[in-house]
Design an enzyme around this catalytic site. Structure first.
Site, PDB file in Angstrom:
ATOM      1  N   ASP A 136       0.810  -1.207   0.000  1.00  0.00           N
ATOM      2  CA  ASP A 136       0.000   0.000   0.000  1.00  0.00           C
ATOM      3  C   ASP A 136       0.853   1.272   0.000  1.00  0.00           C
ATOM      4  O   ASP A 136       0.630   2.168  -0.810  1.00  0.00           O
ATOM      5  CB  ASP A 136      -0.939   0.003   1.207  1.00  0.00           C
ATOM      6  CG  ASP A 136      -1.765   1.264   1.264  1.00  0.00           C
ATOM      7  OD1 ASP A 136      -2.792   1.331   0.573  1.00  0.00           O
ATOM      8  OD2 ASP A 136      -1.376   2.213   1.991  1.00  0.00           O
TER       9      ASP A 136
ATOM     10  N   CYS B 209      -4.783   2.461  -0.894  1.00  0.00           N
ATOM     11  CA  CYS B 209      -4.589   1.741  -2.155  1.00  0.00           C
ATOM     12  C   CYS B 209      -5.040   0.286  -2.044  1.00  0.00           C
ATOM     13  O   CYS B 209      -5.558  -0.284  -3.013  1.00  0.00           O
ATOM     14  CB  CYS B 209      -3.129   1.812  -2.596  1.00  0.00           C
ATOM     15  SG  CYS B 209      -2.566   3.495  -2.924  1.00  0.00           S
ATOM     16  N   ASP B 210      -4.846  -0.309  -0.893  1.00  0.00           N
ATOM     17  CA  ASP B 210      -5.312  -1.678  -0.683  1.00  0.00           C
ATOM     18  C   ASP B 210      -6.827  -1.762  -0.814  1.00  0.00           C
ATOM     19  O   ASP B 210      -7.362  -2.629  -1.504  1.00  0.00           O
ATOM     20  CB  ASP B 210      -4.894  -2.180   0.698  1.00  0.00           C
ATOM     21  CG  ASP B 210      -3.512  -2.803   0.705  1.00  0.00           C
ATOM     22  OD1 ASP B 210      -3.114  -3.376  -0.321  1.00  0.00           O
ATOM     23  OD2 ASP B 210      -2.829  -2.716   1.732  1.00  0.00           O
ATOM     24  N   VAL B 211      -7.538  -0.870  -0.134  1.00  0.00           N
ATOM     25  CA  VAL B 211      -8.993  -0.984  -0.148  1.00  0.00           C
ATOM     26  C   VAL B 211      -9.579  -0.537  -1.485  1.00  0.00           C
ATOM     27  O   VAL B 211     -10.592  -1.092  -1.934  1.00  0.00           O
ATOM     28  CB  VAL B 211      -9.643  -0.249   1.037  1.00  0.00           C
ATOM     29  CG1 VAL B 211      -9.242  -0.888   2.352  1.00  0.00           C
ATOM     30  CG2 VAL B 211      -9.317   1.229   1.048  1.00  0.00           C
TER      31      VAL B 211
ATOM     32  N   GLY C  49      -9.167  -3.513  -3.564  1.00  0.00           N
ATOM     33  CA  GLY C  49     -10.147  -4.518  -3.187  1.00  0.00           C
ATOM     34  C   GLY C  49     -11.528  -4.201  -3.724  1.00  0.00           C
ATOM     35  O   GLY C  49     -12.233  -5.084  -4.227  1.00  0.00           O
TER      36      GLY C  49
END
Length: 397
Positions: free
Chosen positions: A142, A170-172, A175
């Site tokens: 991230d 950035c991860d979410v 996702g």
């Protein structure tokens, strides 16, 4: 009430945050998600924030994105475990993974192998840079994506430099993009009967959410700068201001709101001040306008100003902490925080960020303990108790 993805079965190899966040969104909406982990469990089960929960293999961050899932442990280095995956692949609608490109292929359970077993299979791979290109084998984290995507180039103050967002944005975002990709492929399969491969790049997913900033440059040649707490509107009164006991974020972006703000602050005199006649002059005289606003705001606490200004028609918010906002009257009224009775007491988690008129997202059960559903999943494949015991004795499951 039937939820959108009830009847959809997902074999989920994802770990850490981006991938599990994606499958969690689908699980909330009714998908049967079988989470596959190595026998010792994924690292997110033991993050160091809370020693007690880490000791249980149920760290809070893990629980936050793994509710409604079932847990199956497999040692994917062993042929018999790979054989189990192939059996499962014949029965599921979706496979999700977030290994580096090529890892699943080396194990013999990549898209080519599994789609040969199940031609209608939808296979979603989340990685830092996607399955192609010169950087495809580089790891995706991230913080790295925040730096690389342009987010950190516009986040922070000129005097202190770039800063990352206070959560794994950035991860979410990746996702959410993966969940949307899977949803799109399932909808398309209903019409075509065909499965397909979904290639999610964390970098590209993040940049898709920076569409306005990218167009500012690609269309108008505008170079983005560190913007602190300034809104993208670049309006002087859409920024963070000091108040009596802290700070308040003003979101005053049009003339009507500006007039409401200055009236509510008791500074109607500024409405005829030529220094603040329009947005251009307000920007040019920002220090003077800020001083006037902050002098007025100093008279009362931020939370009190939040009510006064909102009621007057000047959009704003004081700074709410996580432990405060989950009990915000609006959040409570909408049931946005899901509550569950668990063996560890009543726990609260964030659910879906939207509501459907019927069949919306719902958290039915907490994240599974490691391997809690291994026996039941294998039983559904036809393994009897003796065979499952033999697999466990050989450390395959």
């Amino acid at each position: 009430m039937t939820r959108p993805f009830e009847g959809v079965k997902i074999l989920d190899f994802t770990q850490v945050l981006a991938g599990p966040y994606a499958s969690y969104q689908l699980a909330l909406l009714g998908a049967d998600v079988i989470k596959v982990e190595r026998r010792e469990g994924e690292d997110m089960r033991r993050t160091p924030l809370a020693r007690e929960w880490a000791g249980r293999g149920l760290a809070p961050a893990f629980q936050a994105i793994n509710g409604n899932k079932r847990s199956l442990t497999l040692d994917l280095q062993k042929p018999d475990a790979v054989a189990i995956v192939k059996k499962l692949a014949a029965t599921v609608d979706v496979v999700m993974e977030n290994f580096r490109p090529g890892v699943m292929d080396k194990l013999g359970i990549g898209y080519e192998a599994l789609s040969a077993i199940n031609p209608k299979l939808i296979y979603c791979a989340v990685s830092g840079f996607g399955q192609t290109g010169p950087d495809r084998l580089r790891p995706g984290y991230d913080g790295k994506m925040q730096a690389l995507s342009g987010i950190m180039a516009i986040t922070g103050h000129p005097e202190t430099g770039p800063t990352r967002a206070g959560f794994a944005v950035c991860d979410v975002l990746s996702g959410a993009t993966a969940a949307f990709g899977v949803s799109s492929a399932l909808y398309q399969r209903d019409r075509t009967g065909k499965g397909q491969f979904i290639d999610v790049s964390m970098l590209e997913a993040t940049m898709a959410f920076l569409s306005g900033q990218i167009a500012d440059w690609s269309v108008a040649g505008h170079r983005q700068q560190l913007s602190g707490n300034q809104a993208v509107s670049r309006k002087t009164t859409a920024n963070l201001f000091k108040a009596g006991d802290g700070y308040i974020l003003l979101a005053v972006n049009n003339e009507k709101q500006y007039r409401a703000l200055m009236s509510a602050l008791g500074r109607e005199d500024t409405l005829s001040d030529p220094r603040f006649a329009d947005w251009f002059s307000r920007n040019e005289n920002e220090p003077a306008l800020r001083a006037i606003i902050e002098e007025a705001l100093a008279a009362k606490p931020a939370r009190e100003w939040e009510t006064i200004l909102e009621d007057a028609g000047a959009p704003c918010a004081s700074i709410w902490k996580i432990e405060e906002v989950i009990d915000h009257p609006q959040i409570k009224a909408r049931g946005a925080i899901q509550e569950l009775d668990t063996p560890y007491g009543r726990l609260r988690f964030a659910g879906s960020g939207f509501k459907l008129a019927h069949g919306g997202g719902r958290l039915d059960r907490m994240a599974p303990e490691l391997g809690a559903d291994t026996d039941s999943v294998l039983g559904e494949l036809g393994f009897d108790a003796a065979e499952i015991a033999a697999l466990r004795a050989r450390e395959i499951v």
